[in-house]
Design an enzyme around this catalytic site. Structure first.
Site, PDB file in Angstrom:
ATOM      1  N   LYS A  63     -40.654 -51.584  15.362  1.00 62.92           N
ATOM      2  CA  LYS A  63     -41.877 -50.971  15.879  1.00 62.92           C
ATOM      3  C   LYS A  63     -42.798 -50.631  14.707  1.00 62.92           C
ATOM      4  CE  LYS A  63     -43.157 -47.189  19.065  1.00 62.92           C
ATOM      5  NZ  LYS A  63     -42.596 -46.064  19.848  1.00 62.92           N
ATOM      6  N   SER A 138     -43.955 -46.212  24.693  1.00 60.58           N
ATOM      7  CA  SER A 138     -44.820 -46.815  23.706  1.00 60.58           C
ATOM      8  C   SER A 138     -44.199 -47.994  22.963  1.00 60.58           C
ATOM      9  CB  SER A 138     -45.271 -45.764  22.685  1.00 60.58           C
ATOM     10  OG  SER A 138     -44.176 -45.286  21.946  1.00 60.58           O
ATOM     11  N   SER A 162     -40.138 -43.310  25.106  1.00 63.40           N
ATOM     12  CA  SER A 162     -40.780 -44.505  24.555  1.00 63.40           C
ATOM     13  C   SER A 162     -39.849 -45.650  24.176  1.00 63.40           C
ATOM     14  CB  SER A 162     -41.622 -44.135  23.333  1.00 63.40           C
ATOM     15  OG  SER A 162     -42.855 -43.617  23.742  1.00 63.40           O
TER      16      SER A 162
END
Lengths: 472, 96
Positions: A63, A138, A162
């Site tokens: 990420k 996310s 997330s």
């Protein structure tokens, strides 16, 4: 060998000459599929990996809020668009030491604030099951890159769901560890008392394997704890004799019909495997979202004060320092980030601190105590991961509606508990996730329960949830 | 019940070093009011005698000893400077 379907464990069994090809297979698959999926912010075409370490050559994505030397770390924000990572996050360092090859950095909602990856300042990532839909967030880029089979696994970060919610939306496994097990050093801070890095993988066993690589006390993160947790050795032991709690309150929430049905079916499966499932009351569950949306923005407004155009990142010159701060932040932050900074500035401001911030921290204590009380009598608490499946891009516009979808994932962050989302069945052709929440430091048990569901799910082939077909 | 006024938003913008356009401000006021109204829910909870929970970690954090160390990536840090002059960060004047 079908690269798209390979798990970390599969990679370990490959002969050397096949293993050599994994990185180029990953890069080719990214080149072919990512124009459709749009998971990657940066791809490392010249990724170097040593042919040593147990996991050498296994391609993984990270990420883009986790620092990775040799690549940018943008947080999907204009304010960090050109920011070069200045060191390896502890988790990245550990992965590299074991031989993992980091092929790219993946999309997220700006600064991890969102549940759909629509709030990336750069582009929207698509759900590999249906390109018109969001991958969740996310960590949407992480989940989409794994579900599309462009990488074998990924690391995301989970502040209010997330890792778990995008895993549920994309039909993969997402694990949020006990707060304090995994170092946050090198993770760009959003809400420091809630953030935890976790793996997104194709199988539960892979999540356990990645946990054994990334967990551990780190002198560079004072919130990590000295604690040995065994993630893998009991993972096949099943759920016979276990007792699970299902909160009554989840049925008071508006649940998508197919989600409710798949969830019920998973409970029946666990009963058939020898567990007992009972309904319990968690009267404070309904305060989780309000509590979270006071605490997380407060911590965020403080953490994001550092982006001011002085030392790194975007700088838009104004007359003098103050105007430079203002201009830089106005242009650098997107709408959702601005909204949360404003909420956090409000709840932390002198006049409202007691009534909002401190009040929320007390309610947090009550929520945590209630969860811990239930967990002292039960092995785990089960809920759907999300009340809905992947929604259409642009479908949800109202911020509060958007926040309320986090209701089932937030409690684990508030209390620092381990929680996993494991894919189980479908609703209207889209994957559904079941969430298992356990006691602090009983991460091994949470993985074991998830593995039992995965192994015996009628929707899985050979204990694996299907992957979507993606047309190039 | 808190009313989100233009004055409150302007005050917060100043504290947060942000400056919204009038259109953004109006939109934020509406969303902010909706969110704050929802947070009224917490008034139902009796927190008498409950300690705030600032972190999930049970034990006080153990800090490392304070020893100066050289950081390997100094050149990388410099490469991220928005504006550099002779190895230092150049910043706009404070009193302008």
């Amino acid at each position: 060998m079908d690269f798209r379907r390979l798990t970390v464990e599969d990679c370990l069994r490959l002969p050397r000459e096949e293993r050599e090809k994994l990185v180029s297979l990953s890069l080719e698959t990214i080149e072919r599929l990512d124009p459709k999926i749009k998971a990657f912010i940066s791809v490392n075409g010249n990724v170097s990996f040593r042919r040593e370490g147990e996991f050498w050559g296994v391609p993984i994505s990270i990420k883009d809020n986790i620092l990775t030397l040799g690549m940018r770390t943008t947080c999907a924000s204009k304010i960090l668009e050109n920011y070069e990572s200045v060191f390896d996050a502890t988790v990245v360092k550990k992965l590299k030491e074991k031989g993992f090859a980091i092929v790219g950095k993946v999309n997220l909602d700006e600064f991890a604030m969102g549940s759909s990856t629509e709030r990336s300042a750069f582009f929207v990532t698509r759900n590999p099951w249906d390109l018109e839909r969001v991958p969740g967030g996310s960590s949407g880029g992480s989940a989409a890159s794994v579900a599309a089979g462009m990488v074998v696994a990924s690391l995301g970060s989970d502040t209010g769901g997330s890792v778990r919610q995008p895993a549920a939306f994309c039909g993969v496994v997402g694990f949020k560890p006990t707060y304090g097990l995994v170092s946050r050093y090198g993770l760009v801070a959003f809400a420091s008392s809630l953030d935890q890095i976790g793996p997104i993988t194709k199988t539960v066993r892979d999540a356990a394997i990645l946990m054994s690589v990334i967990a551990g006390r780190d002198p560079n993160d004072a919130t990590t704890v000295e604690r040995k947790v065994d993630f893998l050795s009991g993972i096949e032991d099943g759920v016979s004799g276990m007792r699970f709690a299902v909160p009554e309150e989840i049925y008071e929430h508006e649940l998508e019909k197919g989600v409710a049905e798949a969830f019920e079916e998973s409970l029946r499966l666990l009963e058939r495997l020898g567990a007992r499932v009972e309904r319990v009351r968690l009267p404070h569950l309904k305060y989780s979202v309000a509590t979270y949306y006071i605490i997380a923005p407060a911590e965020a407004s403080s953490n994001l004060a550092r982006y001011d155009g002085v030392k790194y990142g975007l700088r838009l010159k104004g007359t003098g320092l103050r105007e430079t701060y203002m201009k830089t932040r106005n242009v650098g932050f997107g709408e959702e980030v601005t909204r949360r900074i404003m909420i956090g500035t409000f709840t932390l401001s002198a006049a409202y601190y007691e009534a909002y911030f401190n009040k929320a921290q007390r309610v947090r204590k009550k929520i945590a105590s209630e969860l811990n009380d239930v967990l002292s009598e039960y092995d785990a608490i089960l809920t759907p991961t999300s009340p809905v499946t992947a929604f259409k891009i642009g479908e949800i516009k109202d911020p509060l509606t958007y926040y309320l979808m986090d209701i089932f994932t937030i409690p684990a962050n508030l209390a620092g508990l381990p929680a996993i989302s494991v894919p189980f069945g479908f609703s209207n052709g889209l994957p559904v996730g079941v969430q298992i929440m356990g006691r602090r430091f009983e991460d091994g048990k949470v993985l074991r329960i998830a593995r039992a569901i995965e192994k015996h799910s009628p929707y899985n082939e050979d204990g694996r949830f299907p992957l979507p077909e993606v047309e190039a | 019940m808190i009313r989100v006024t233009r004055e409150l938003v302007l005050h917060l913008e100043n504290l947060a070093r942000l400056e919204l356009s009038e259109e953004e401000r109006i939109r934020l006021m509406r969303d902010f009011q909706e969110i704050l109204d929802y947070m009224e829910l917490l008034n139902e909870v009796d927190v008498q005698g409950v300690e705030p929970m600032y972190t999930p970690v049970e034990d006080p954090a153990s800090l490392r000893t304070s020893e100066p160390r050289f950081f390997d990536g100094r050149e990388l840090i410099k490469s991220n400077f928005p504006e550099e002059e002779k190895g230092h960060i150049r910043v706009p004047g404070i009193h302008q």
